[in-house]
Design a protein around this motif. Structure first.
Motif: not given
Ligand code: GLY
Length: 288
Positions: A124, A142, A67, A144-147, A140, A81, A69
């Motif tokens: 993650y 959860r 991603d 990941g966004d936006p991966e 994490n 994000g 950042k």
């Molecule tokens: N792409 C980074 C995150 O979701 O923390």
């Protein structure tokens, strides 16, 4: 990397190759009442996000993704994000995913169980790929966004079955995941002023045309349906849309994503123009 182990209003970290500067910062951190300092290895190398689904015993990795950042092209400007992502990563060392599972994800899952806090769900793993091998930057619990938008675009087998197996402790019996052989690229369209002071309320047009580009899916993140504005879709700020495209190659996926982005109109919005560009050019390399 010398870090103040406490709140420091964004000024707590010094990354330097200068020993005197490192020592001076450490002394400053220690001089505060109750001050503590954290010294970390400086991690030089491209970053990878690897999502590992686990049921507390087994681990099933998804495709690795990268991603972006920083808000601006060339990784400039403030952190966000995430302004875009792509998968798969042709440049990663051979066997990297298996190594992350064996050396990182499985030991974490086993240790959590040993400590009486078994973990099932999405682990993650955020990594740097350095000249001395893989290094964990963060975990994490959860997606990941936006991966995720890019990774799941390539998942051909059912996500529901995967998550159900994780939740019910049957991951070991799940058949191997089936992946599309192409690539996927996600480009985030952010509201004007994002990340400092995102504006909201602007009407978005071109969504249908963007979604009609071959291989493209438009994910809404910061939008709402404004009935009082002739049923328009309006931005609610932040990262408004995640335009995701699949293609037979990374270059094709990227072209399609940016073709769709060009069809979106949203006053003041911005996106990075270099998502996956270095990878398409074969310019992402592991140091050494
Ligand atoms: N792409 C980074 C995150 O979701 O923390």
């Amino acid at each position: 990397m010398v870090k103040d182990d406490g709140l420091a209003a964004g000024k707590g970290v010094v990354v330097t190759s200068d020993r005197a500067e490192a020592l001076a910062h450490a002394e400053q951190c220690l001089a505060k009442s109750g001050g503590r300092v954290v010294i970390e290895e400086y991690l030089e190398g491209p970053e990878v996000s690897l999502f590992c689904v686990t049921d507390g015993v087994d681990v099933v990795p998804l495709l690795p993704a990268q991603d972006f950042k920083r808000v601006g092209d060339g990784d400039l400007g403030p952190n966000t994000g995430g302004m875009g992502a792509y998968t798969p990563l042709a440049w990663t060392p051979h066997g990297m995913v298996d190594e992350v599972v064996e050396r990182v994800a499985l030991p974490v899952v086993r240790e959590m169980a040993l400590r009486g806090a078994p973990f099932s769900g999405l682990l993650y793993v955020g990594l740097a790929v350095t000249r001395r091998g893989i290094r964990v930057i963060e975990f994490n619990a959860r997606f990941g966004d936006p991966e995720t938008q890019a990774v799941l675009a390539l998942l051909e087998s059912g996500l529901g079955a995967l998550l159900y197996a994780s939740a019910t402790g049957h991951l070991g019996e799940l058949p191997p995941l089936i992946w599309n052989h192409g690539a996927a690229v996600t480009v985030v369209v952010a509201a004007g002023g994002y990340p400092a002071s995102p504006r909201s309320g602007d009407v978005i047009t071109g969504l249908e045309a963007a979604g009609a580009v071959e291989g493209v899916q438009v994910f809404h993140a910061g939008t709402t349906h404004a009935v009082e504005e002739a049923d328009a879709i309006v931005a609610t700020g932040g990262r408004v849309l995640a335009i995701t495209a699949r293609g037979a190659s990374l270059a094709e996926a990227r072209d399609r994503a940016y073709e769709a982005v060009a069809l979106i109109e949203l006053d003041g919005s911005h996106c990075r123009s270099d998502i996956a560009l270095a990878a398409v050019r074969g310019e992402v390399t592991v140091p050494g």
